[in-house]
Design a protein around this motif. Sequence first.
Motif, PDB file in Angstrom:
ATOM      1  N   PRO A 178      17.289  10.865  43.132  1.00  0.00           N
ATOM      2  CA  PRO A 178      16.526  11.250  44.330  1.00  0.00           C
ATOM      3  C   PRO A 178      15.354  12.168  43.989  1.00  0.00           C
ATOM      4  CG  PRO A 178      18.886  11.449  44.729  1.00  0.00           C
ATOM      5  CD  PRO A 178      18.711  11.171  43.270  1.00  0.00           C
ATOM      6  N   GLY A 179      14.204  11.835  44.539  1.00  0.00           N
ATOM      7  CA  GLY A 179      13.017  12.660  44.357  1.00  0.00           C
ATOM      8  C   GLY A 179      12.301  12.491  43.031  1.00  0.00           C
ATOM      9  N   SER A 180      12.824  11.614  42.142  1.00  0.00           N
ATOM     10  CA  SER A 180      12.226  11.502  40.809  1.00  0.00           C
ATOM     11  C   SER A 180      11.024  10.558  40.772  1.00  0.00           C
ATOM     12  CB  SER A 180      13.265  11.024  39.795  1.00  0.00           C
ATOM     13  OG  SER A 180      13.654   9.689  40.070  1.00  0.00           O
ATOM     14  N   ALA A 181      10.966   9.599  41.691  1.00  0.00           N
ATOM     15  CA  ALA A 181       9.920   8.578  41.617  1.00  0.00           C
ATOM     16  C   ALA A 181       8.524   9.189  41.721  1.00  0.00           C
ATOM     17  CB  ALA A 181      10.130   7.526  42.705  1.00  0.00           C
ATOM     18  N   ALA A 182       8.319  10.023  42.739  1.00  0.00           N
ATOM     19  CA  ALA A 182       6.982  10.588  42.939  1.00  0.00           C
ATOM     20  C   ALA A 182       6.561  11.458  41.761  1.00  0.00           C
ATOM     21  CB  ALA A 182       6.933  11.385  44.235  1.00  0.00           C
ATOM     22  N   SER A 183       7.476  12.314  41.278  1.00  0.00           N
ATOM     23  CA  SER A 183       7.094  13.206  40.178  1.00  0.00           C
ATOM     24  C   SER A 183       6.797  12.413  38.906  1.00  0.00           C
ATOM     25  CB  SER A 183       8.190  14.253  39.926  1.00  0.00           C
ATOM     26  OG  SER A 183       9.405  13.628  39.570  1.00  0.00           O
ATOM     27  N   THR A 184       7.574  11.367  38.660  1.00  0.00           N
ATOM     28  CA  THR A 184       7.355  10.560  37.455  1.00  0.00           C
ATOM     29  C   THR A 184       6.036   9.809  37.529  1.00  0.00           C
ATOM     30  OG1 THR A 184       9.738  10.289  37.157  1.00  0.00           O
ATOM     31  CG2 THR A 184       8.316   8.734  35.999  1.00  0.00           C
ATOM     32  N   VAL A 185       5.767   9.174  38.665  1.00  0.00           N
ATOM     33  CA  VAL A 185       4.517   8.420  38.795  1.00  0.00           C
ATOM     34  C   VAL A 185       3.325   9.362  38.772  1.00  0.00           C
ATOM     35  CG1 VAL A 185       3.182   6.843  40.264  1.00  0.00           C
ATOM     36  CG2 VAL A 185       5.634   6.482  39.963  1.00  0.00           C
ATOM     37  N   LYS A 186       3.474  10.560  39.309  1.00  0.00           N
ATOM     38  CA  LYS A 186       2.366  11.520  39.254  1.00  0.00           C
ATOM     39  C   LYS A 186       2.092  11.967  37.815  1.00  0.00           C
ATOM     40  CE  LYS A 186       3.476  14.386  42.677  1.00  0.00           C
ATOM     41  NZ  LYS A 186       3.349  15.366  43.779  1.00  0.00           N
ATOM     42  N   ARG A 187       3.141  12.084  37.009  1.00  0.00           N
ATOM     43  CA  ARG A 187       2.926  12.400  35.591  1.00  0.00           C
ATOM     44  C   ARG A 187       2.244  11.230  34.888  1.00  0.00           C
ATOM     45  NH1 ARG A 187       8.003  14.891  36.092  1.00  0.00           N
ATOM     46  NH2 ARG A 187       9.094  13.157  35.082  1.00  0.00           N
ATOM     47  N   MET A 188       2.670  10.009  35.220  1.00  0.00           N
ATOM     48  CA  MET A 188       1.989   8.830  34.672  1.00  0.00           C
ATOM     49  C   MET A 188       0.523   8.845  35.073  1.00  0.00           C
ATOM     50  SD  MET A 188       4.823   5.892  35.511  1.00  0.00           S
ATOM     51  CE  MET A 188       3.635   4.589  35.299  1.00  0.00           C
ATOM     52  N   ALA A 189       0.278   9.165  36.345  1.00  0.00           N
ATOM     53  CA  ALA A 189      -1.098   9.201  36.854  1.00  0.00           C
ATOM     54  C   ALA A 189      -1.929  10.214  36.082  1.00  0.00           C
ATOM     55  CB  ALA A 189      -1.104   9.533  38.341  1.00  0.00           C
ATOM     56  N   ALA A 190      -1.347  11.391  35.828  1.00  0.00           N
ATOM     57  CA  ALA A 190      -2.091  12.425  35.102  1.00  0.00           C
ATOM     58  C   ALA A 190      -2.505  11.923  33.721  1.00  0.00           C
ATOM     59  CB  ALA A 190      -1.248  13.695  34.984  1.00  0.00           C
ATOM     60  N   GLY A 191      -1.583  11.248  33.028  1.00  0.00           N
ATOM     61  CA  GLY A 191      -1.905  10.714  31.700  1.00  0.00           C
ATOM     62  C   GLY A 191      -2.980   9.644  31.764  1.00  0.00           C
ATOM     63  N   LEU A 192      -2.833   8.723  32.712  1.00  0.00           N
ATOM     64  CA  LEU A 192      -3.819   7.649  32.853  1.00  0.00           C
ATOM     65  C   LEU A 192      -5.184   8.193  33.267  1.00  0.00           C
ATOM     66  CD1 LEU A 192      -1.619   4.954  34.649  1.00  0.00           C
ATOM     67  CD2 LEU A 192      -2.664   4.742  32.390  1.00  0.00           C
ATOM     68  N   LEU A 193      -5.177   9.157  34.176  1.00  0.00           N
ATOM     69  CA  LEU A 193      -6.447   9.731  34.636  1.00  0.00           C
ATOM     70  C   LEU A 193      -7.146  10.485  33.511  1.00  0.00           C
ATOM     71  CD1 LEU A 193      -5.388  10.991  38.177  1.00  0.00           C
ATOM     72  CD2 LEU A 193      -6.788   8.994  37.662  1.00  0.00           C
ATOM     73  N   ASP A 194      -6.363  11.237  32.723  1.00  0.00           N
ATOM     74  CA  ASP A 194      -6.960  11.973  31.593  1.00  0.00           C
ATOM     75  C   ASP A 194      -7.572  11.010  30.582  1.00  0.00           C
ATOM     76  OD1 ASP A 194      -6.299  14.428  32.630  1.00  0.00           O
ATOM     77  OD2 ASP A 194      -4.472  14.660  31.437  1.00  0.00           O
ATOM     78  N   THR A 195      -6.823   9.954  30.248  1.00  0.00           N
ATOM     79  CA  THR A 195      -7.308   8.977  29.266  1.00  0.00           C
ATOM     80  C   THR A 195      -8.553   8.258  29.779  1.00  0.00           C
ATOM     81  OG1 THR A 195      -5.062   8.623  28.473  1.00  0.00           O
ATOM     82  CG2 THR A 195      -6.674   6.935  27.932  1.00  0.00           C
ATOM     83  N   ALA A 196      -8.485   7.814  31.040  1.00  0.00           N
ATOM     84  CA  ALA A 196      -9.616   7.087  31.616  1.00  0.00           C
ATOM     85  C   ALA A 196     -10.836   7.980  31.758  1.00  0.00           C
ATOM     86  CB  ALA A 196      -9.222   6.511  32.971  1.00  0.00           C
ATOM     87  N   GLN A 197     -10.608   9.243  32.150  1.00  0.00           N
ATOM     88  CA  GLN A 197     -11.724  10.171  32.321  1.00  0.00           C
ATOM     89  C   GLN A 197     -12.387  10.454  30.968  1.00  0.00           C
ATOM     90  OE1 GLN A 197     -10.532  13.897  34.099  1.00  0.00           O
ATOM     91  NE2 GLN A 197     -12.555  14.230  34.965  1.00  0.00           N
ATOM     92  N   GLY A 198     -11.561  10.612  29.928  1.00  0.00           N
ATOM     93  CA  GLY A 198     -12.099  10.852  28.602  1.00  0.00           C
ATOM     94  C   GLY A 198     -12.931   9.691  28.095  1.00  0.00           C
ATOM     95  N   SER A 199     -12.463   8.465  28.363  1.00  0.00           N
ATOM     96  CA  SER A 199     -13.207   7.294  27.888  1.00  0.00           C
ATOM     97  C   SER A 199     -14.498   7.105  28.669  1.00  0.00           C
ATOM     98  CB  SER A 199     -12.349   6.034  27.966  1.00  0.00           C
ATOM     99  OG  SER A 199     -12.094   5.702  29.310  1.00  0.00           O
ATOM    100  N   GLU A 200     -14.523   7.532  29.933  1.00  0.00           N
ATOM    101  CA  GLU A 200     -15.771   7.444  30.714  1.00  0.00           C
ATOM    102  C   GLU A 200     -16.815   8.424  30.170  1.00  0.00           C
ATOM    103  OE1 GLU A 200     -16.987   5.816  33.581  1.00  0.00           O
ATOM    104  OE2 GLU A 200     -15.356   4.389  33.396  1.00  0.00           O
ATOM    105  N   GLU A 201     -16.315   9.599  29.744  1.00  0.00           N
ATOM    106  CA  GLU A 201     -17.237  10.652  29.306  1.00  0.00           C
ATOM    107  C   GLU A 201     -17.765  10.384  27.896  1.00  0.00           C
ATOM    108  OE1 GLU A 201     -14.812  14.077  29.818  1.00  0.00           O
ATOM    109  OE2 GLU A 201     -15.092  14.153  31.987  1.00  0.00           O
ATOM    110  N   SER A 202     -16.974   9.657  27.064  1.00  0.00           N
ATOM    111  CA  SER A 202     -17.400   9.440  25.683  1.00  0.00           C
ATOM    112  C   SER A 202     -18.387   8.298  25.540  1.00  0.00           C
ATOM    113  CB  SER A 202     -16.189   9.182  24.807  1.00  0.00           C
ATOM    114  OG  SER A 202     -15.462   8.080  25.276  1.00  0.00           O
TER     115      SER A 202
END
Length: 202
Positions: A178-202
């Motif tokens: 219970p309650g794990s789905a949102a926190s897990t997907v948000k952590r996934m989102a943080a990783g994907l957003l960081d990677t995507a943001q870095g590739s946009e900037e480079s």
Amino acid sequence: MGRPSNTEERRQQIVAGLLRVMAERGYEGASVAAIAKAAGLAPGLVHYHFKDKQEILLTLAEQLAARVHERVASRLARVKGGDARAKVDAFLDAFLATGADADPHAVASWVTISAEAIRQPEVRAIYEKVVRTDIAQLEELVAAVTGKRRAPAVAAGLFAAIQGYFVLAASVPGLVPPGSAASTVKRMAAGLLDTAQGSEES
């Protein structure tokens, strides 16, 4: 605002009846008699208000989509200022977080609707419209963080994770803590957003 008509009330009872029965027995197991019983009505009233079971299913699909859109709007409205990452998190919370507005029956029914979308063209049309609308909104929120080039892939990946959690929660009760789905997907989102943001900037 006026009181809903008797017809509207009966239709809502019937749709709610399908929601309850389908969450427990699936679409095939949701007979008109079972829907009527869950709604507290005679089977004849179900036939009076809906031409068939599919029409009830289509109405339910539209209503579930509307509920989620209201939930997303409410969560996004709570985000202060223009915090783009917080808006992505709010969207994910709206779909996956537990709370007073969470409805496990709705999740189970949405999984069933997605399965019926494969079998029934009429259901597919509604399901596809809803999913495309949801992904487009998430893509717009993601683009504010990453830029437009990577947003489609990130949004699709995150939305697939949401749908995957829905299937697991509905198909294998107790598997998802219970309650794990949102926190897990948000952590996934943080990783994907960081990677995507870095590739946009480079």
